[in-house]
Write a protein that holds these residues in place. Structure first.
Motif, PDB file in Angstrom:
ATOM      1  N   ALA A 151       6.586   1.854 -13.250  1.00  0.00           N
ATOM      2  CA  ALA A 151       5.220   1.338 -13.079  1.00  0.00           C
ATOM      3  C   ALA A 151       5.287  -0.130 -12.667  1.00  0.00           C
ATOM      4  CB  ALA A 151       4.437   1.491 -14.381  1.00  0.00           C
ATOM      5  N   GLU A 152       4.188  -0.625 -12.126  1.00  0.00           N
ATOM      6  CA  GLU A 152       4.042  -2.036 -11.740  1.00  0.00           C
ATOM      7  C   GLU A 152       5.126  -2.462 -10.748  1.00  0.00           C
ATOM      8  OE1 GLU A 152       3.532  -4.591 -15.084  1.00  0.00           O
ATOM      9  OE2 GLU A 152       2.015  -3.308 -16.027  1.00  0.00           O
ATOM     10  N   ASN A 153       5.009  -1.939  -9.542  1.00  0.00           N
ATOM     11  CA  ASN A 153       5.973  -2.215  -8.484  1.00  0.00           C
ATOM     12  C   ASN A 153       5.491  -3.268  -7.499  1.00  0.00           C
ATOM     13  OD1 ASN A 153       7.876   0.294  -8.963  1.00  0.00           O
ATOM     14  ND2 ASN A 153       5.790   1.083  -8.997  1.00  0.00           N
ATOM     15  N   VAL A 154       4.249  -3.736  -7.650  1.00  0.00           N
ATOM     16  CA  VAL A 154       3.668  -4.638  -6.654  1.00  0.00           C
ATOM     17  C   VAL A 154       3.101  -5.873  -7.339  1.00  0.00           C
ATOM     18  CG1 VAL A 154       3.120  -2.720  -5.106  1.00  0.00           C
ATOM     19  CG2 VAL A 154       1.395  -3.505  -6.738  1.00  0.00           C
ATOM     20  N   PHE A 155       2.824  -6.898  -6.543  1.00  0.00           N
ATOM     21  CA  PHE A 155       2.269  -8.141  -7.076  1.00  0.00           C
ATOM     22  C   PHE A 155       0.743  -8.122  -7.135  1.00  0.00           C
ATOM     23  CE2 PHE A 155       6.413  -9.723  -5.356  1.00  0.00           C
ATOM     24  CZ  PHE A 155       6.956 -10.089  -6.585  1.00  0.00           C
ATOM     25  N   GLU A 172      -0.756  15.766   1.224  1.00  0.00           N
ATOM     26  CA  GLU A 172      -1.709  15.198   0.288  1.00  0.00           C
ATOM     27  C   GLU A 172      -2.215  13.826   0.723  1.00  0.00           C
ATOM     28  OE1 GLU A 172       2.216  13.470  -0.885  1.00  0.00           O
ATOM     29  OE2 GLU A 172       1.547  15.392  -0.111  1.00  0.00           O
ATOM     30  N   LEU A 173      -2.247  13.585   2.029  1.00  0.00           N
ATOM     31  CA  LEU A 173      -2.773  12.320   2.533  1.00  0.00           C
ATOM     32  C   LEU A 173      -4.184  12.079   2.017  1.00  0.00           C
ATOM     33  CD1 LEU A 173      -2.274   9.949   4.666  1.00  0.00           C
ATOM     34  CD2 LEU A 173      -3.594  11.368   6.243  1.00  0.00           C
ATOM     35  N   HIS A 174      -5.007  13.113   2.004  1.00  0.00           N
ATOM     36  CA  HIS A 174      -6.409  12.977   1.610  1.00  0.00           C
ATOM     37  C   HIS A 174      -6.586  12.750   0.109  1.00  0.00           C
ATOM     38  CE1 HIS A 174      -5.256  17.143   0.972  1.00  0.00           C
ATOM     39  NE2 HIS A 174      -6.269  17.282   0.144  1.00  0.00           N
ATOM     40  N   SER A 175      -5.584  13.112  -0.684  1.00  0.00           N
ATOM     41  CA  SER A 175      -5.713  12.971  -2.133  1.00  0.00           C
ATOM     42  C   SER A 175      -4.889  11.823  -2.701  1.00  0.00           C
ATOM     43  CB  SER A 175      -5.307  14.274  -2.831  1.00  0.00           C
ATOM     44  OG  SER A 175      -3.959  14.617  -2.528  1.00  0.00           O
ATOM     45  N   HIS A 176      -3.757  11.484  -2.047  1.00  0.00           N
ATOM     46  CA  HIS A 176      -2.851  10.479  -2.581  1.00  0.00           C
ATOM     47  C   HIS A 176      -2.731   9.226  -1.698  1.00  0.00           C
ATOM     48  CE1 HIS A 176      -1.801  13.829  -5.126  1.00  0.00           C
ATOM     49  NE2 HIS A 176      -0.971  13.091  -5.836  1.00  0.00           N
ATOM     50  N   GLY A 177      -3.306   9.262  -0.491  1.00  0.00           N
ATOM     51  CA  GLY A 177      -3.349   8.062   0.314  1.00  0.00           C
ATOM     52  C   GLY A 177      -2.309   7.973   1.412  1.00  0.00           C
ATOM     53  N   VAL A 178      -2.268   6.803   2.061  1.00  0.00           N
ATOM     54  CA  VAL A 178      -1.514   6.621   3.298  1.00  0.00           C
ATOM     55  C   VAL A 178      -0.019   6.807   3.141  1.00  0.00           C
ATOM     56  CG1 VAL A 178      -3.214   5.094   4.364  1.00  0.00           C
ATOM     57  CG2 VAL A 178      -1.425   4.130   2.892  1.00  0.00           C
ATOM     58  N   GLY A 179       0.480   6.751   1.902  1.00  0.00           N
ATOM     59  CA  GLY A 179       1.926   6.873   1.701  1.00  0.00           C
ATOM     60  C   GLY A 179       2.442   8.283   1.756  1.00  0.00           C
ATOM     61  N   TYR A 207       0.829  -1.212   0.000  1.00  0.00           N
ATOM     62  CA  TYR A 207       0.000   0.000   0.000  1.00  0.00           C
ATOM     63  C   TYR A 207       0.862   1.260   0.000  1.00  0.00           C
ATOM     64  CZ  TYR A 207      -4.421  -2.457   0.558  1.00  0.00           C
ATOM     65  OH  TYR A 207      -5.526  -3.234   0.327  1.00  0.00           O
ATOM     66  N   PHE A 208       2.132   1.114   0.322  1.00  0.00           N
ATOM     67  CA  PHE A 208       3.059   2.248   0.285  1.00  0.00           C
ATOM     68  C   PHE A 208       3.866   2.173  -1.015  1.00  0.00           C
ATOM     69  CE2 PHE A 208       2.034   1.329   4.640  1.00  0.00           C
ATOM     70  CZ  PHE A 208       1.727   2.581   5.149  1.00  0.00           C
ATOM     71  N   SER A 209       3.147   2.244  -2.117  1.00  0.00           N
ATOM     72  CA  SER A 209       3.759   2.088  -3.426  1.00  0.00           C
ATOM     73  C   SER A 209       3.157   3.092  -4.402  1.00  0.00           C
ATOM     74  CB  SER A 209       3.506   0.664  -3.957  1.00  0.00           C
ATOM     75  OG  SER A 209       2.113   0.483  -4.200  1.00  0.00           O
ATOM     76  N   PRO A 210       3.898   3.413  -5.472  1.00  0.00           N
ATOM     77  CA  PRO A 210       3.318   4.269  -6.513  1.00  0.00           C
ATOM     78  C   PRO A 210       2.048   3.678  -7.103  1.00  0.00           C
ATOM     79  CG  PRO A 210       5.697   4.115  -6.787  1.00  0.00           C
ATOM     80  CD  PRO A 210       5.320   3.118  -5.726  1.00  0.00           C
ATOM     81  N   ASP A 211       1.953   2.348  -7.152  1.00  0.00           N
ATOM     82  CA  ASP A 211       0.772   1.698  -7.713  1.00  0.00           C
ATOM     83  C   ASP A 211      -0.478   2.028  -6.895  1.00  0.00           C
ATOM     84  OD1 ASP A 211       2.231  -0.777  -9.521  1.00  0.00           O
ATOM     85  OD2 ASP A 211       3.349   0.093  -7.859  1.00  0.00           O
ATOM     86  N   TYR A 212      -0.336   1.997  -5.568  1.00  0.00           N
ATOM     87  CA  TYR A 212      -1.505   2.311  -4.743  1.00  0.00           C
ATOM     88  C   TYR A 212      -1.870   3.788  -4.859  1.00  0.00           C
ATOM     89  CZ  TYR A 212      -4.845   2.526  -0.970  1.00  0.00           C
ATOM     90  OH  TYR A 212      -6.004   2.722  -0.262  1.00  0.00           O
ATOM     91  N   ILE A 213      -0.874   4.662  -5.008  1.00  0.00           N
ATOM     92  CA  ILE A 213      -1.171   6.079  -5.237  1.00  0.00           C
ATOM     93  C   ILE A 213      -2.019   6.232  -6.494  1.00  0.00           C
ATOM     94  CG2 ILE A 213      -0.183   8.338  -5.807  1.00  0.00           C
ATOM     95  CD1 ILE A 213       2.247   7.579  -4.110  1.00  0.00           C
ATOM     96  N   ASP A 214      -1.623   5.516  -7.580  1.00  0.00           N
ATOM     97  CA  ASP A 214      -2.386   5.578  -8.829  1.00  0.00           C
ATOM     98  C   ASP A 214      -3.839   5.171  -8.613  1.00  0.00           C
ATOM     99  OD1 ASP A 214      -0.154   6.388 -10.224  1.00  0.00           O
ATOM    100  OD2 ASP A 214       0.331   4.389 -10.981  1.00  0.00           O
ATOM    101  N   PHE A 215      -4.029   4.086  -7.875  1.00  0.00           N
ATOM    102  CA  PHE A 215      -5.388   3.602  -7.596  1.00  0.00           C
ATOM    103  C   PHE A 215      -6.159   4.600  -6.738  1.00  0.00           C
ATOM    104  CE2 PHE A 215      -7.836   1.547  -4.152  1.00  0.00           C
ATOM    105  CZ  PHE A 215      -8.934   1.118  -4.884  1.00  0.00           C
ATOM    106  N   PHE A 216      -5.553   5.028  -5.646  1.00  0.00           N
ATOM    107  CA  PHE A 216      -6.239   5.872  -4.669  1.00  0.00           C
ATOM    108  C   PHE A 216      -6.610   7.220  -5.267  1.00  0.00           C
ATOM    109  CE2 PHE A 216      -6.510   8.763  -1.046  1.00  0.00           C
ATOM    110  CZ  PHE A 216      -7.204   8.019  -0.109  1.00  0.00           C
TER     111      PHE A 216
END
Length: 443
Positions: A423-427, A388-395, A242-251
């Motif tokens: 891109a694509e840093n997570v499983f 930017e916690l509210h816009s980009h997430g927990v990271g 969840y602390f990844s660029p991928d989750y930022i993209d989703f969130f």
């Protein structure tokens, strides 16, 4: 005094995030930068550098490595320069001492000519210069009272967050009621009765430090939290994704109401206690109770203390058990608030507040690439770090994503790919399908 040059970027505040940006910009010759910090030197949470505490992220989450492992400002290069590589090799730990992280950052800050300490930014305004609108930054140097004026096409806000003090405790603040961020500078005396409030990492570290001292000095120690327990932070390998660029993209693409709902359920991703600290606390309490010993220590969860009054020479605390709804009261000579941190809108932005776009909760509206949304007609932008916690997430406050965010911003400033943003840093996949890769470069 006015400086005629227009810098490509001025950074305000020199915590780890803007310091990391300064380090990553240092070899980028086509982007001119200055960074201002009101303190006289770099010090990262100096009053929480408790003996034995470590970072909660691996040493790869230094200022630069997650964007450029070849940088001369990496933690490993710091170790090499200080002839500590073999010491660290034999240490065999990913999580480095907090004191050494601070020493490393101080070493980096001393090597960067773009970093100016003892400079207080008093205002940021928009002015016409060289046939375009740029940012004018007013800066006081030390206590001279003389304003220096600088110009920049872009400004990066890196002032971070400020301690949160619940309203009920604000009037009581002083030498005996204070936030954990002031812990080491306070003079605590033997035999005092101390109450710690909160259940995050800072509260746990303070509690453990006090418990170890109490073994020698005596006194009473109490620990209260309104949370349902003293729970560990989520630190499983898939949870860390969840602390990844991928989750930022989703969130980022979610509607704001869904973002706010998600954040409420994700506290243990970034607000809990490290499992190691919990184990140390439990081990300490276990050893203190051998042969029926009963140290004067009290831990109580599910309890919110809502008022404080000075009565009969000590603080009277009152509140409620959040499950049973019983009234709860306690007394203490000292109250330490581990009540977290909150975003702060700096006073120097006042000249621009009517041009900045805010959401319905008074928070910055932030583009995916970290610019503030505004009505300003400037050549460049206002960027934000850890706002930017509210816009980009927990990271947003996580050191492990600092270099990634800086890479995104630097690529925008340069108008080219200075640093690869992978891109694509997570499983795992966070959405119904993988998020598409978006261009983040703007000329």
């Amino acid at each position: 005094m006015k400086h005629s040059s227009v810098y490509d970027v001025i950074g305000i505040g020199l915590g780890p995030f803007n310091l990391g940006m300064a380090a990553l910009l240092d070899p980028v010759e086509d982007v001119s930068a200055l960074f201002f910090e009101k303190e006289e030197e770099f010090n990262w949470h100096p009053n929480m550098l408790i003996e034995g505490t470590t970072l909660q992220v691996p040493f790869f989450a230094d200022l630069v490595s997650m964007a450029d492992v070849r940088s001369e400002y990496s933690f490993l290069h710091y170790l090499q320069e200080h002839q500590r590589l073999y010491h660290f090799y034999f240490l065999e730990k990913f999580h480095i001492p907090r004191k050494e992280y601070n020493a490393y950052c101080r070493w980096v800050s001393g090597r960067l000519s773009s970093c100016r300490f003892g400079r207080t930014v008093t205002r940021v305004e928009v002015v016409e210069k060289d046939a375009g609108s740029v940012y004018e930054v007013g800066v006081l140097r030390g206590s001279s009272g003389v304003e220096e004026v600088y110009y920049a096409e872009n400004v990066v806000l890196g002032i971070g967050t400020q301690p949160y003090i619940p309203p009920a405790f604000q009037e009581a603040l002083g030498d005996t009621v204070f936030h954990t961020s002031e812990y080491l500078k306070k003079n605590l005396h033997p035999d005092q009765s101390i109450a710690v409030l909160g259940s995050g990492q800072s509260s746990a570290e303070v509690f453990l430090d006090l418990a170890r001292s109490q073994q020698e000095t005596g006194g009473r120690l109490q620990w209260f939290t309104r949370s349902n327990g003293f729970f560990p932070m989520e630190y499983s390998k898939l949870g860390l994704e969840y602390f990844s660029p991928d989750y930022i993209d989703f969130f980022y693409e979610l509607p704001q109401e869904k973002k706010d709902a998600l954040l409420k359920d994700q506290g243990l991703l970034y607000k809990g206690i490290s499992a190691e600290t919990i184990a140390d606390i439990y081990d300490h309490l276990y050893e203190r109770t051998i042969e029926g010993a009963s140290p004067d220590i009290h831990l109580q969860a599910m309890t919110e203390l809502t008022s404080i009054q000075w009565e009969n020479g000590r603080w009277a605390l009152n509140g409620v058990h959040r499950v049973k709804e019983d009234k709860v009261s306690a007394e203490a000579d000292v109250v330490i608030l581990g009540t977290g941190y909150q975003p702060a809108v700096p006073l120097f932005l006042q000249p621009l507040t009517d041009k900045i776009l805010w959401d319905d909760q008074g928070r910055f509206q932030v583009e995916k690439t970290y610019e503030l949304k505004t009505n300003l007609n400037t050549r460049g932008d206002l960027f934000v770090q850890n706002g930017e916690l509210h816009s980009h997430g927990v990271g947003a406050p996580d050191l492990g994503l600092g270099a990634h965010r800086n890479a995104v911003i630097i690529n925008r400033l340069a108008g080219r790919e200075v640093y690869l943003v992978q891109a694509e840093n997570v499983f795992q996949t966070f959405g119904a399908s993988r998020q598409p890769e978006h261009s983040i470069i703007k000329k």
